[in-house]
Design a protein around this motif. Structure first.
Motif, PDB file in Angstrom:
ATOM      1  N   UNK A  54      36.962  29.555  53.914  1.00  0.00           N
ATOM      2  CA  UNK A  54      38.026  29.593  52.911  1.00  0.00           C
ATOM      3  C   UNK A  54      38.052  28.355  52.024  1.00  0.00           C
ATOM      4  N   UNK A  55      37.318  27.321  52.386  1.00  0.00           N
ATOM      5  CA  UNK A  55      37.344  26.107  51.583  1.00  0.00           C
ATOM      6  C   UNK A  55      36.341  26.150  50.444  1.00  0.00           C
ATOM      7  N   UNK A  56      35.456  27.112  50.456  1.00  0.00           N
ATOM      8  CA  UNK A  56      34.455  27.249  49.395  1.00  0.00           C
ATOM      9  C   UNK A  56      34.966  28.256  48.381  1.00  0.00           C
ATOM     10  N   UNK A  57      34.939  27.862  47.099  1.00  0.00           N
ATOM     11  CA  UNK A  57      35.374  28.779  46.045  1.00  0.00           C
ATOM     12  C   UNK A  57      34.477  30.000  46.045  1.00  0.00           C
ATOM     13  N   UNK A  58      35.044  31.170  46.130  1.00  0.00           N
ATOM     14  CA  UNK A  58      34.257  32.389  46.253  1.00  0.00           C
ATOM     15  C   UNK A  58      34.336  33.187  44.958  1.00  0.00           C
ATOM     16  N   UNK A  59      33.303  33.078  44.152  1.00  0.00           N
ATOM     17  CA  UNK A  59      33.259  33.825  42.898  1.00  0.00           C
ATOM     18  C   UNK A  59      33.224  35.325  43.157  1.00  0.00           C
ATOM     19  N   UNK A  60      32.686  35.716  44.309  1.00  0.00           N
ATOM     20  CA  UNK A  60      32.657  37.129  44.654  1.00  0.00           C
ATOM     21  C   UNK A  60      34.068  37.691  44.822  1.00  0.00           C
ATOM     22  N   UNK A  61      34.996  36.865  45.271  1.00  0.00           N
ATOM     23  CA  UNK A  61      36.383  37.312  45.433  1.00  0.00           C
ATOM     24  C   UNK A  61      36.993  37.632  44.072  1.00  0.00           C
ATOM     25  N   UNK A  62      36.741  36.782  43.097  1.00  0.00           N
ATOM     26  CA  UNK A  62      37.252  37.016  41.750  1.00  0.00           C
ATOM     27  C   UNK A  62      36.644  38.300  41.186  1.00  0.00           C
ATOM     28  N   UNK A  63      35.358  38.467  41.404  1.00  0.00           N
ATOM     29  CA  UNK A  63      34.666  39.652  40.909  1.00  0.00           C
ATOM     30  C   UNK A  63      35.204  40.923  41.591  1.00  0.00           C
ATOM     31  N   UNK A  64      35.464  40.845  42.898  1.00  0.00           N
ATOM     32  CA  UNK A  64      36.006  41.999  43.625  1.00  0.00           C
ATOM     33  C   UNK A  64      37.355  42.414  43.044  1.00  0.00           C
ATOM     34  N   UNK A  65      38.197  41.436  42.712  1.00  0.00           N
ATOM     35  CA  UNK A  65      39.508  41.737  42.132  1.00  0.00           C
ATOM     36  C   UNK A  65      39.330  42.416  40.777  1.00  0.00           C
ATOM     37  N   UNK A  66      38.372  41.939  39.986  1.00  0.00           N
ATOM     38  CA  UNK A  66      38.120  42.534  38.677  1.00  0.00           C
ATOM     39  C   UNK A  66      37.613  43.967  38.805  1.00  0.00           C
ATOM     40  N   UNK A  67      36.729  44.210  39.764  1.00  0.00           N
ATOM     41  CA  UNK A  67      36.118  45.531  39.917  1.00  0.00           C
ATOM     42  C   UNK A  67      37.027  46.558  40.586  1.00  0.00           C
ATOM     43  N   UNK A  68      37.752  46.150  41.609  1.00  0.00           N
ATOM     44  CA  UNK A  68      38.475  47.112  42.437  1.00  0.00           C
ATOM     45  C   UNK A  68      39.982  47.126  42.220  1.00  0.00           C
ATOM     46  N   UNK A  69      40.530  46.033  41.709  1.00  0.00           N
ATOM     47  CA  UNK A  69      41.963  45.989  41.474  1.00  0.00           C
ATOM     48  C   UNK A  69      42.667  45.012  42.394  1.00  0.00           C
ATOM     49  N   UNK A  70      43.953  44.897  42.177  1.00  0.00           N
ATOM     50  CA  UNK A  70      44.789  43.945  42.887  1.00  0.00           C
ATOM     51  C   UNK A  70      45.597  44.677  43.958  1.00  0.00           C
ATOM     52  N   UNK A  71      45.332  44.389  45.234  1.00  0.00           N
ATOM     53  CA  UNK A  71      46.045  45.103  46.299  1.00  0.00           C
ATOM     54  C   UNK A  71      47.518  44.741  46.420  1.00  0.00           C
ATOM     55  N   UNK A  72      47.993  43.772  45.634  1.00  0.00           N
ATOM     56  CA  UNK A  72      49.422  43.466  45.637  1.00  0.00           C
ATOM     57  C   UNK A  72      50.174  44.315  44.614  1.00  0.00           C
ATOM     58  N   UNK A  73      49.447  44.912  43.683  1.00  0.00           N
ATOM     59  CA  UNK A  73      50.075  45.727  42.642  1.00  0.00           C
ATOM     60  C   UNK A  73      50.080  47.212  42.978  1.00  0.00           C
ATOM     61  N   UNK A  74      49.282  47.592  43.930  1.00  0.00           N
ATOM     62  CA  UNK A  74      49.180  48.984  44.346  1.00  0.00           C
ATOM     63  C   UNK A  74      48.010  49.127  45.290  1.00  0.00           C
ATOM     64  N   UNK A  75      47.883  50.303  45.840  1.00  0.00           N
ATOM     65  CA  UNK A  75      46.790  50.532  46.781  1.00  0.00           C
ATOM     66  C   UNK A  75      45.450  50.512  46.061  1.00  0.00           C
TER      67      UNK A  75
END
Length: 167
Positions: A23-44
């Motif tokens: 968790x201490x390493x910035x994960x660009x893949x996490x940002x990309x996953x949010x862009x591709x799949x959506x935000x799980x806090x806004x809906x399923x």
């Protein structure tokens, strides 16, 4: 643990480590996953029922907990491990084409939900020290403050909640 009275369970410090994740390493893949799949806090967020979807779910949980909610890395590590276990169960045991991921934060708690179309209930099984599989719900039971299953008309939602210190 409900249903496991008298069963000896392996104990340690009560925490497990998610391999190959920091968790201490910035994960660009996490940002990309949010862009591709959506935000799980806004809906399923719908994800394909494939083993590689566990990595996507881990990344979504990571970015939400660390960046959006500003919670500590150790807390994030535990939540990432638990979502991986719930997703693994949904992929392996339901025969579904897809599952849904949703996250919620309310004062003092976070909740992570994995919804799938199967109404078959997951089973918390006793584990032995040398077991190499079948520990998923055991880990959820050990690390989450609460967890459960909500039956739906077409499927179920398996969820866990963890207590957080609000600032």
């Amino acid at each position: 643990m409900a249903g496991l009275e008298g069963m000896e369970q392996p104990r340690g410090d009560g925490r497990a480590i998610a391999s190959r994740w920091s968790p201490t390493v910035e994960d660009e893949h996490a940002v990309r996953a949010m862009e591709l799949y959506g935000d799980p806090t806004e809906g399923e967020v719908p994800l394909p029922s494939l083993p590689e979807s566990a990595a996507i779910a881990r990344r979504l949980v990571q970015i939400v907990i660390l960046r959006r909610w500003g919670l500590p890395p150790k807390f994030t590590e535990d939540a990432v491990l638990l979502v991986s276990e719930l997703v693994g169960n949904a992929v392996r045991h339901t025969g579904a084409r897809a599952f849904g991921l949703r996250m919620r934060h309310r004062r003092g708690w976070i909740r992570v939900e994995v919804r799938d179309p199967s109404r078959a209930l997951p089973c918390l099984m006793p584990v032995q020290e040398m077991d190499v599989s079948g520990r998923g719900l055991f880990l959820v039971d050990e690390l989450a403050d609460r967890w459960g299953v909500d039956l739906l008309s077409h499927g179920k939602t398996t969820w866990f909640e963890m207590r957080v210190a609000d600032r």
